[in-house]
Design a protein around this motif. Structure first.
Motif, PDB file in Angstrom:
ATOM      1  N   SER A  65       3.692   8.699 -12.396  1.00 11.46           N
ATOM      2  CA  SER A  65       2.719   9.210 -13.358  1.00 11.46           C
ATOM      3  C   SER A  65       3.420  10.154 -14.331  1.00 11.46           C
ATOM      4  CB  SER A  65       1.584   9.933 -12.634  1.00 11.46           C
ATOM      5  OG  SER A  65       2.078  11.064 -11.973  1.00 11.46           O
ATOM      6  N   GLU A  82       0.833  -1.208   0.000  1.00  5.00           N
ATOM      7  CA  GLU A  82       0.000   0.000   0.000  1.00  5.00           C
ATOM      8  C   GLU A  82       0.866   1.254   0.000  1.00  5.00           C
ATOM      9  OE1 GLU A  82      -2.567  -0.533   3.337  1.00  5.00           O
ATOM     10  OE2 GLU A  82      -3.914  -1.882   2.256  1.00  5.00           O
ATOM     11  N   THR A  83       1.965   1.237   0.746  1.00  2.00           N
ATOM     12  CA  THR A  83       2.888   2.370   0.744  1.00  2.00           C
ATOM     13  C   THR A  83       3.519   2.536  -0.627  1.00  2.00           C
ATOM     14  OG1 THR A  83       3.371   1.988   3.069  1.00  2.00           O
ATOM     15  CG2 THR A  83       4.925   3.352   1.853  1.00  2.00           C
ATOM     16  N   PHE A  84       3.913   1.420  -1.234  1.00  2.00           N
ATOM     17  CA  PHE A  84       4.491   1.471  -2.574  1.00  2.00           C
ATOM     18  C   PHE A  84       3.504   2.071  -3.570  1.00  2.00           C
ATOM     19  CE2 PHE A  84       4.658  -0.586  -6.743  1.00  2.00           C
ATOM     20  CZ  PHE A  84       5.885  -0.110  -7.187  1.00  2.00           C
ATOM     21  N   LYS A 126       1.017   4.060  -2.968  1.00  2.00           N
ATOM     22  CA  LYS A 126       0.797   5.477  -2.658  1.00  2.00           C
ATOM     23  C   LYS A 126       1.845   6.334  -3.357  1.00  2.00           C
ATOM     24  CE  LYS A 126       1.594   8.434   1.231  1.00  2.00           C
ATOM     25  NZ  LYS A 126       1.884   8.490   2.641  1.00  2.00           N
ATOM     26  N   TYR A 127       3.109   5.939  -3.244  1.00  2.00           N
ATOM     27  CA  TYR A 127       4.178   6.706  -3.870  1.00  2.00           C
ATOM     28  C   TYR A 127       4.235   6.475  -5.377  1.00  2.00           C
ATOM     29  CZ  TYR A 127       5.819   7.955   0.738  1.00  2.00           C
ATOM     30  OH  TYR A 127       5.905   8.454   1.999  1.00  2.00           O
ATOM     31  N   ALA A 128       3.893   5.292  -5.834  1.00  2.00           N
ATOM     32  CA  ALA A 128       3.951   4.999  -7.260  1.00  2.00           C
ATOM     33  C   ALA A 128       2.941   5.841  -8.034  1.00  2.00           C
ATOM     34  CB  ALA A 128       3.705   3.514  -7.506  1.00  2.00           C
ATOM     35  N   LYS A 129       1.770   6.079  -7.460  1.00  2.00           N
ATOM     36  CA  LYS A 129       0.762   6.887  -8.154  1.00  2.00           C
ATOM     37  C   LYS A 129       1.253   8.304  -8.383  1.00  2.00           C
ATOM     38  CE  LYS A 129      -3.248   4.338  -6.542  1.00  2.00           C
ATOM     39  NZ  LYS A 129      -4.410   4.326  -5.646  1.00  2.00           N
ATOM     40  N   VAL A 130       2.067   8.817  -7.475  1.00  2.00           N
ATOM     41  CA  VAL A 130       2.562  10.191  -7.591  1.00  2.00           C
ATOM     42  C   VAL A 130       3.844  10.244  -8.417  1.00  2.00           C
ATOM     43  CG1 VAL A 130       3.433  12.151  -6.276  1.00  2.00           C
ATOM     44  CG2 VAL A 130       1.510  10.841  -5.412  1.00  2.00           C
ATOM     45  N   GLU A 131       4.786   9.379  -8.115  1.00  2.00           N
ATOM     46  CA  GLU A 131       6.110   9.478  -8.710  1.00  2.00           C
ATOM     47  C   GLU A 131       6.194   8.879 -10.107  1.00  2.00           C
ATOM     48  OE1 GLU A 131       8.657  11.104  -7.447  1.00  2.00           O
ATOM     49  OE2 GLU A 131       7.574  11.618  -5.626  1.00  2.00           O
TER      50      GLU A 131
END
Length: 99
Positions: free
Chosen positions: A35, A24-26, A28-33
């Motif tokens: 894109s 879930e943490t991954f 969260k950051y993957a959606k932002v970084e």
């Protein structure tokens, strides 16, 4: 052996429960970084490139510390290595092209 096989579902459920918060943490950051940039990001990108060019012209690169220079060198080496790996994947050979 039978004991090991009987523990597999229990171990799998424990592994899934332990991995869920990390996943879930991954995400969260993957959606932002990960894109792609949006059209609203283009002015910020242009401003960043302008700052980089002006810093290069003014000689601000001379004021970097040894640590920053070393990190920048490692980043440059990483980019070159990924370029080489991409070329090898594209050519499907390590050396030369298959004509």
């Amino acid at each position: 052996m039978a004991q090991l096989v009987s523990k597999v579902p229990q171990l799998a459920s424990k592994l899934a429960a332990d991995a869920k918060p990390m996943f879930e943490t991954f995400m969260k950051y993957a959606k932002v970084e990960l894109s792609p940039p949006t059209p609203a990001d283009i002015p910020q990108i242009r401003a960043g490139i302008g700052r980089l060019v002006s810093a290069a012209k003014n000689g601000n690169w001379k004021n970097t510390t040894v640590k920053e220079g070393f990190v920048n060198t490692l980043i440059g080496i990483e980019v070159l290595c990924w370029f080489y790996v991409g070329e090898c994947i594209g050519k499907r050979h390590l050396v030369g092209y298959d004509v």
